[in-house]
Design a protein around this motif. Structure first.
Motif, PDB file in Angstrom:
ATOM      1  N   GLN A  63      -5.168  -3.216  -2.708  1.00  0.00           N
ATOM      2  CA  GLN A  63      -5.523  -1.808  -2.853  1.00  0.00           C
ATOM      3  C   GLN A  63      -6.548  -1.676  -3.963  1.00  0.00           C
ATOM      4  OE1 GLN A  63      -4.158   0.213  -0.627  1.00  0.00           O
ATOM      5  NE2 GLN A  63      -5.403   1.906  -1.270  1.00  0.00           N
ATOM      6  N   ASP A 105      -7.508   4.281  -5.713  1.00  0.00           N
ATOM      7  CA  ASP A 105      -6.313   5.047  -6.016  1.00  0.00           C
ATOM      8  C   ASP A 105      -6.234   6.235  -5.066  1.00  0.00           C
ATOM      9  OD1 ASP A 105      -4.164   6.313  -7.094  1.00  0.00           O
ATOM     10  OD2 ASP A 105      -5.086   6.738  -9.032  1.00  0.00           O
ATOM     11  N   LYS A 158       5.678  -5.012  -0.072  1.00  0.00           N
ATOM     12  CA  LYS A 158       4.750  -5.753  -0.931  1.00  0.00           C
ATOM     13  C   LYS A 158       4.022  -6.886  -0.198  1.00  0.00           C
ATOM     14  CE  LYS A 158       7.241  -4.552  -5.102  1.00  0.00           C
ATOM     15  NZ  LYS A 158       6.833  -3.217  -5.013  1.00  0.00           N
ATOM     16  N   THR A 194       4.126   6.671  -8.124  1.00  0.00           N
ATOM     17  CA  THR A 194       4.387   5.275  -8.479  1.00  0.00           C
ATOM     18  C   THR A 194       3.250   4.362  -8.074  1.00  0.00           C
ATOM     19  OG1 THR A 194       5.534   4.920  -6.382  1.00  0.00           O
ATOM     20  CG2 THR A 194       6.886   5.555  -8.273  1.00  0.00           C
ATOM     21  N   ARG A 195       2.351   4.800  -7.202  1.00  0.00           N
ATOM     22  CA  ARG A 195       1.250   3.959  -6.716  1.00  0.00           C
ATOM     23  C   ARG A 195      -0.059   4.230  -7.455  1.00  0.00           C
ATOM     24  NH1 ARG A 195       1.336  -0.272  -4.360  1.00  0.00           N
ATOM     25  NH2 ARG A 195      -0.328   0.212  -2.978  1.00  0.00           N
ATOM     26  N   ILE A 232       3.883  -0.352   2.108  1.00  0.00           N
ATOM     27  CA  ILE A 232       3.227  -1.289   1.192  1.00  0.00           C
ATOM     28  C   ILE A 232       4.051  -1.441  -0.085  1.00  0.00           C
ATOM     29  CG2 ILE A 232       1.203  -1.636  -0.295  1.00  0.00           C
ATOM     30  CD1 ILE A 232      -0.477  -0.377   1.990  1.00  0.00           C
ATOM     31  N   GLU A 233       4.542  -0.336  -0.597  1.00  0.00           N
ATOM     32  CA  GLU A 233       5.341  -0.380  -1.827  1.00  0.00           C
ATOM     33  C   GLU A 233       6.654  -1.119  -1.628  1.00  0.00           C
ATOM     34  OE1 GLU A 233       6.319   0.105  -5.778  1.00  0.00           O
ATOM     35  OE2 GLU A 233       4.404   0.499  -4.812  1.00  0.00           O
ATOM     36  N   SER A 234       7.302  -0.915  -0.504  1.00  0.00           N
ATOM     37  CA  SER A 234       8.615  -1.537  -0.300  1.00  0.00           C
ATOM     38  C   SER A 234       8.525  -2.986   0.175  1.00  0.00           C
ATOM     39  CB  SER A 234       9.460  -0.713   0.668  1.00  0.00           C
ATOM     40  OG  SER A 234       8.864  -0.679   1.936  1.00  0.00           O
ATOM     41  N   ASP A 276       1.786   3.941   2.544  1.00  0.00           N
ATOM     42  CA  ASP A 276       2.018   3.657   1.136  1.00  0.00           C
ATOM     43  C   ASP A 276       3.466   3.243   0.888  1.00  0.00           C
ATOM     44  OD1 ASP A 276       0.569   3.546  -1.346  1.00  0.00           O
ATOM     45  OD2 ASP A 276       1.913   5.139  -2.041  1.00  0.00           O
ATOM     46  N   ILE A 277       4.389   3.881   1.555  1.00  0.00           N
ATOM     47  CA  ILE A 277       5.809   3.538   1.395  1.00  0.00           C
ATOM     48  C   ILE A 277       6.070   2.121   1.888  1.00  0.00           C
ATOM     49  CG2 ILE A 277       8.129   4.051   2.268  1.00  0.00           C
ATOM     50  CD1 ILE A 277       7.243   7.070   2.115  1.00  0.00           C
TER      51      ILE A 277
END
Length: 119
Positions: A105, A108, A99, A114-115, A95-97, A92-93
């Motif tokens: 996704q 949930d 992008k 934040t995701r 993917i978030e950083s 997740d980190i």
């Protein structure tokens, strides 16, 4: 002290990894996919041949069939973690950083606040 005689496994035979697939098609921008697997990377890549975002990307954007060779040549391991919960956090980190454009996704996981999907 002993010499280690055991060979390091091939990257596709490693488990508990975060991996990145980069689309290298000429007409494609910097499209990538980040995923994690607790099984071997080889087994996970086989799943991508059956369905999912990477297969859809090649079909929709390039009108081509995704091949095993494309998957193996363009997949790299970017991290390793043996703890399953931490592995999910790491994915997740990343993917978030980073992008990655191919990731879609649809559920949930509620790992990081934040995701969380917004209604």
């Amino acid at each position: 002290m002993r010499n280690k005689t055991a060979k390091k496994p091939a990257p596709t035979q490693e488990a508990n990894v975060i991996y990145q697939h980069n689309c290298t098609a000429e007409d494609c921008g910097p499209h990538s996919y980040i995923g994690m697997t607790r099984t071997t990377l080889s087994r996970r890549l086989t799943c991508h041949l059956q369905n999912g975002s990477i297969k859809e990307h090649y079909h929709e954007k390039h009108q081509t069939k995704l091949t095993r060779q494309q998957l193996e040549e363009n997949a790299t391991i970017i991290d390793r973690e043996t703890d399953a919960r931490r592995l999910m956090f790491l994915e997740d980190i990343y993917i978030e950083s980073l992008k990655p454009a191919i990731n879609q996704q649809t559920r949930d996981l509620q790992i990081l606040p934040t995701r969380k999907l917004r209604a």
